[in-house]
Design a protein around this motif. Structure first.
Motif, PDB file in Angstrom:
ATOM      1  N   THR A  75      89.400  43.048  19.330  1.00  0.00           N
ATOM      2  CA  THR A  75      90.631  43.437  20.019  1.00  0.00           C
ATOM      3  C   THR A  75      91.530  42.221  20.189  1.00  0.00           C
ATOM      4  O   THR A  75      91.142  41.225  20.808  1.00  0.00           O
ATOM      5  CB  THR A  75      90.306  44.036  21.400  1.00  0.00           C
ATOM      6  OG1 THR A  75      89.378  45.113  21.251  1.00  0.00           O
ATOM      7  CG2 THR A  75      91.578  44.564  22.059  1.00  0.00           C
ATOM      8  N   ALA A  76      92.718  42.305  19.643  1.00  0.00           N
ATOM      9  CA  ALA A  76      93.660  41.189  19.719  1.00  0.00           C
ATOM     10  C   ALA A  76      94.235  41.052  21.124  1.00  0.00           C
ATOM     11  O   ALA A  76      94.307  42.026  21.883  1.00  0.00           O
ATOM     12  CB  ALA A  76      94.776  41.390  18.710  1.00  0.00           C
ATOM     13  N   SER A  77      94.648  39.851  21.457  1.00  0.00           N
ATOM     14  CA  SER A  77      95.286  39.604  22.747  1.00  0.00           C
ATOM     15  C   SER A  77      96.558  40.434  22.863  1.00  0.00           C
ATOM     16  O   SER A  77      97.349  40.527  21.923  1.00  0.00           O
ATOM     17  CB  SER A  77      95.614  38.112  22.886  1.00  0.00           C
ATOM     18  OG  SER A  77      96.276  37.857  24.102  1.00  0.00           O
ATOM     19  N   GLY A  78      96.752  41.054  24.015  1.00  0.00           N
ATOM     20  CA  GLY A  78      97.921  41.887  24.237  1.00  0.00           C
ATOM     21  C   GLY A  78      97.709  43.343  23.876  1.00  0.00           C
ATOM     22  O   GLY A  78      98.570  44.183  24.149  1.00  0.00           O
ATOM     23  N   LYS A  79      96.551  43.640  23.282  1.00  0.00           N
ATOM     24  CA  LYS A  79      96.263  45.029  22.902  1.00  0.00           C
ATOM     25  C   LYS A  79      94.998  45.531  23.576  1.00  0.00           C
ATOM     26  O   LYS A  79      94.310  46.407  23.065  1.00  0.00           O
ATOM     27  CB  LYS A  79      96.120  45.134  21.385  1.00  0.00           C
ATOM     28  CG  LYS A  79      97.411  44.822  20.632  1.00  0.00           C
ATOM     29  CD  LYS A  79      97.253  45.046  19.137  1.00  0.00           C
ATOM     30  CE  LYS A  79      98.562  44.779  18.407  1.00  0.00           C
ATOM     31  NZ  LYS A  79      98.437  45.014  16.938  1.00  0.00           N
ATOM     32  N   ALA A  80      94.713  44.964  24.725  1.00  0.00           N
ATOM     33  CA  ALA A  80      93.498  45.314  25.451  1.00  0.00           C
ATOM     34  C   ALA A  80      93.733  46.476  26.402  1.00  0.00           C
ATOM     35  O   ALA A  80      94.866  46.937  26.609  1.00  0.00           O
ATOM     36  CB  ALA A  80      92.994  44.106  26.230  1.00  0.00           C
ATOM     37  N   TRP A  81      92.659  46.921  26.994  1.00  0.00           N
ATOM     38  CA  TRP A  81      92.740  48.039  27.942  1.00  0.00           C
ATOM     39  C   TRP A  81      93.587  47.664  29.146  1.00  0.00           C
ATOM     40  O   TRP A  81      94.359  48.495  29.663  1.00  0.00           O
ATOM     41  CB  TRP A  81      91.322  48.408  28.369  1.00  0.00           C
ATOM     42  CG  TRP A  81      91.204  49.742  29.040  1.00  0.00           C
ATOM     43  CD1 TRP A  81      92.060  50.816  28.926  1.00  0.00           C
ATOM     44  CD2 TRP A  81      90.174  50.158  29.939  1.00  0.00           C
ATOM     45  NE1 TRP A  81      91.615  51.867  29.665  1.00  0.00           N
ATOM     46  CE2 TRP A  81      90.452  51.498  30.302  1.00  0.00           C
ATOM     47  CE3 TRP A  81      89.024  49.557  30.430  1.00  0.00           C
ATOM     48  CZ2 TRP A  81      89.633  52.238  31.166  1.00  0.00           C
ATOM     49  CZ3 TRP A  81      88.200  50.273  31.281  1.00  0.00           C
ATOM     50  CH2 TRP A  81      88.509  51.601  31.651  1.00  0.00           C
ATOM     51  N   ILE A  82      93.452  46.415  29.637  1.00  0.00           N
ATOM     52  CA  ILE A  82      94.239  45.998  30.796  1.00  0.00           C
ATOM     53  C   ILE A  82      95.727  45.884  30.464  1.00  0.00           C
ATOM     54  O   ILE A  82      96.562  45.821  31.366  1.00  0.00           O
ATOM     55  CB  ILE A  82      93.739  44.655  31.369  1.00  0.00           C
ATOM     56  CG1 ILE A  82      93.857  43.542  30.326  1.00  0.00           C
ATOM     57  CG2 ILE A  82      92.317  44.770  31.870  1.00  0.00           C
ATOM     58  CD1 ILE A  82      93.564  42.164  30.899  1.00  0.00           C
ATOM     59  N   ASP A  83      96.057  45.863  29.174  1.00  0.00           N
ATOM     60  CA  ASP A  83      97.460  45.826  28.748  1.00  0.00           C
ATOM     61  C   ASP A  83      98.032  47.229  28.585  1.00  0.00           C
ATOM     62  O   ASP A  83      99.185  47.394  28.165  1.00  0.00           O
ATOM     63  CB  ASP A  83      97.588  45.076  27.418  1.00  0.00           C
ATOM     64  CG  ASP A  83      97.152  43.631  27.534  1.00  0.00           C
ATOM     65  OD1 ASP A  83      97.571  42.965  28.507  1.00  0.00           O
ATOM     66  OD2 ASP A  83      96.383  43.162  26.670  1.00  0.00           O
ATOM     67  N   GLY A  84      97.221  48.243  28.910  1.00  0.00           N
ATOM     68  CA  GLY A  84      97.690  49.615  28.822  1.00  0.00           C
ATOM     69  C   GLY A  84      97.431  50.277  27.484  1.00  0.00           C
ATOM     70  O   GLY A  84      97.902  51.396  27.247  1.00  0.00           O
ATOM     71  N   VAL A  85      96.694  49.611  26.608  1.00  0.00           N
ATOM     72  CA  VAL A  85      96.394  50.170  25.290  1.00  0.00           C
ATOM     73  C   VAL A  85      95.076  50.946  25.361  1.00  0.00           C
ATOM     74  O   VAL A  85      94.068  50.436  25.851  1.00  0.00           O
ATOM     75  CB  VAL A  85      96.293  49.056  24.230  1.00  0.00           C
ATOM     76  CG1 VAL A  85      95.951  49.647  22.863  1.00  0.00           C
ATOM     77  CG2 VAL A  85      97.600  48.273  24.160  1.00  0.00           C
ATOM     78  N   SER A  86      95.098  52.169  24.870  1.00  0.00           N
ATOM     79  CA  SER A  86      93.909  53.015  24.896  1.00  0.00           C
ATOM     80  C   SER A  86      92.834  52.461  23.965  1.00  0.00           C
ATOM     81  O   SER A  86      93.105  52.181  22.795  1.00  0.00           O
ATOM     82  CB  SER A  86      94.254  54.445  24.473  1.00  0.00           C
ATOM     83  OG  SER A  86      93.079  55.197  24.230  1.00  0.00           O
ATOM     84  N   PRO A  87      91.596  52.324  24.453  1.00  0.00           N
ATOM     85  CA  PRO A  87      90.518  51.826  23.584  1.00  0.00           C
ATOM     86  C   PRO A  87      89.967  52.874  22.616  1.00  0.00           C
ATOM     87  O   PRO A  87      89.204  52.544  21.713  1.00  0.00           O
ATOM     88  CB  PRO A  87      89.436  51.403  24.585  1.00  0.00           C
ATOM     89  CG  PRO A  87      89.671  52.258  25.775  1.00  0.00           C
ATOM     90  CD  PRO A  87      91.154  52.467  25.851  1.00  0.00           C
ATOM     91  N   THR A  88      90.363  54.131  22.805  1.00  0.00           N
ATOM     92  CA  THR A  88      89.859  55.187  21.910  1.00  0.00           C
ATOM     93  C   THR A  88      90.928  55.748  20.971  1.00  0.00           C
ATOM     94  O   THR A  88      90.572  56.373  19.960  1.00  0.00           O
ATOM     95  CB  THR A  88      89.277  56.367  22.722  1.00  0.00           C
ATOM     96  OG1 THR A  88      90.331  56.986  23.485  1.00  0.00           O
ATOM     97  CG2 THR A  88      88.174  55.904  23.642  1.00  0.00           C
ATOM     98  N   LYS A  89      92.183  55.534  21.278  1.00  0.00           N
ATOM     99  CA  LYS A  89      93.228  56.172  20.481  1.00  0.00           C
ATOM    100  C   LYS A  89      93.209  55.728  19.028  1.00  0.00           C
ATOM    101  O   LYS A  89      93.222  56.554  18.106  1.00  0.00           O
ATOM    102  CB  LYS A  89      94.599  55.867  21.093  1.00  0.00           C
ATOM    103  CG  LYS A  89      95.742  56.606  20.396  1.00  0.00           C
ATOM    104  CD  LYS A  89      97.060  56.392  21.117  1.00  0.00           C
ATOM    105  CE  LYS A  89      98.165  57.190  20.433  1.00  0.00           C
ATOM    106  NZ  LYS A  89      99.477  57.021  21.147  1.00  0.00           N
TER     107      LYS A  89
END
Length: 213
Positions: A75-89
């Motif tokens: 997972t790249a920086s800025g694309k994490a779950w805490i950044d609001g990016v869904s980990p399953t989408k």
């Protein structure tokens, strides 16, 4: 002189069988060595299984950390779950093969799917690494690995669009290996070596509900 005769007979018998006492000592020594070898073998086996447990647990724990904080591996920086990016989408939305393809597409990005997936990885990873609740962790982990196996669907040689699936084996892949590893460490109670399994098993609630071990 019956007493002298008896003493001489005993003395003569001991000379005729000089190895009787030595044989007894050798038997005791051999038994001690066998017991020692058995303990050493048991210790090596326990440590090997503990190593398998810790490494397997860390696989799940690291996946949770990387997807949560974007550590720059999967997972790249800025694309994490805490950044609001869904980990399953992205993962479920890109499933391109298998009988559950449409189901996985429908689950992709759903809030319940994100939380269930992430908390599952955290719980399984923490429990297995620490050596506690190995049986519940094995059940949950095996279910998760079965679903992830289905997302890749190794039996397929081609994807839905006709391109090669790049599957290298029609059945066995790393998801199944992780599942078997979880079952193995839970079956033998591998949490007592290099783990908190002994303390966990001593808790009253765990003593009353063996399946929690």
């Amino acid at each position: 002189m019956p007493e002298v005769t008896t003493i001489m007979a005993v003395h003569e018998h001991s000379h005729r069988h000089p190895g009787s006492r030595l044989s007894f000592r050798n038997d005791r020594t051999g038994t001690a060595l066998a017991v020692s070898a058995g303990i050493d073998t048991h210790t090596r086996q326990a440590r090997a299984l503990a190593s398998l447990r810790i490494l397997t647990g860390f696989v799940f724990l690291w996946a949770f950390l990387d997807k949560t904080f974007g550590l720059g591996y999967a997972t790249a920086s800025g694309k994490a779950w805490i950044d609001g990016v869904s980990p399953t989408k992205g993962f479920l939305g890109s499933v391109a093969v298998g009988p559950l393809r449409s189901t996985f597409h429908a689950w992709a990005g759903a809030g319940w799917a994100d939380w269930l997936f992430m908390l599952g990885m955290l719980g399984i990873g923490a429990a297995v690494t620490a050596g506690v609740a190995l049986r519940p962790a094995a059940i949950a982990g095996t279910a998760m690995m079965a679903l992830m196996w289905a997302t890749e669907w190794p039996p397929a040689r081609h994807l839905a669009d006709g391109s090669p699936s790049m599957s290298t084996n029609p059945f066995a892949d790393y998801h199944l290996i992780y599942a078997v590893a979880l079952i193995a460490v839970a079956a033998v109670g591998a949490g007592t070596t290099w783990g908190l399994g002994r303390w966990w098993a001593g808790l009253p609630v765990v003593r009353d509900h063996v399946w929690l071990r």
